[in-house]
Write a protein that holds these residues in place. Sequence first.
Motif, PDB file in Angstrom:
ATOM      1  N   TYR A   1       0.710  -1.181  -0.038  1.00 38.67           N
ATOM      2  CA  TYR A   1      -0.082   0.165   0.135  1.00 38.67           C
ATOM      3  C   TYR A   1       0.857   1.450   0.139  1.00 38.67           C
ATOM      4  N   ASP A   2       0.073   2.197  -0.692  1.00 36.40           N
ATOM      5  CA  ASP A   2       1.081   3.706  -0.653  1.00 36.40           C
ATOM      6  C   ASP A   2       0.796   4.432   0.628  1.00 36.40           C
ATOM      7  N   ASN A   3      -0.064   4.180   1.400  1.00 38.49           N
ATOM      8  CA  ASN A   3      -0.610   5.171   2.601  1.00 38.49           C
ATOM      9  C   ASN A   3       0.757   4.950   3.519  1.00 38.49           C
ATOM     10  N   LYS A   4       1.352   6.040   3.849  1.00 41.06           N
ATOM     11  CA  LYS A   4       2.505   6.071   4.813  1.00 41.06           C
ATOM     12  C   LYS A   4       2.257   5.595   6.040  1.00 41.06           C
ATOM     13  N   THR A   5       1.089   6.116   6.709  1.00 40.01           N
ATOM     14  CA  THR A   5       0.776   5.586   8.109  1.00 40.01           C
ATOM     15  C   THR A   5       0.633   4.078   8.028  1.00 40.01           C
ATOM     16  N   TYR A   6      -0.031   3.315   7.076  1.00 41.48           N
ATOM     17  CA  TYR A   6       0.012   1.896   6.985  1.00 41.48           C
ATOM     18  C   TYR A   6       1.308   1.251   6.884  1.00 41.48           C
ATOM     19  N   TRP A   7       1.962   1.893   6.066  1.00 42.47           N
ATOM     20  CA  TRP A   7       3.425   1.415   6.052  1.00 42.47           C
ATOM     21  C   TRP A   7       4.318   1.633   7.248  1.00 42.47           C
TER      22      TRP A   7
END
Length: 70
Positions: free
Chosen positions: A22-28
């Motif tokens: 995923y591209d979401n920084k928080t999820y990463w």
Amino acid sequence: MYKELLISLTGPITTLILAFLYDNKTYWMINIGILIFNCIPIYPLDGGRLLRAFLKILFGFNYSYNANLI
């Protein structure tokens, strides 16, 4: 012994794949945090299981068992 090693590696590998999926920084960042915490060499976590599997392959069962108790 190798089965235990492969089974213990699936958790960190899956978390790493999910982090980059995923591209979401928080999820990463959450997944990388889980990965780091999960690789701490305490027995119930995957890091402890990996350590025990590596020690069992290198030194045998008795040494790996005693090392995990410490």
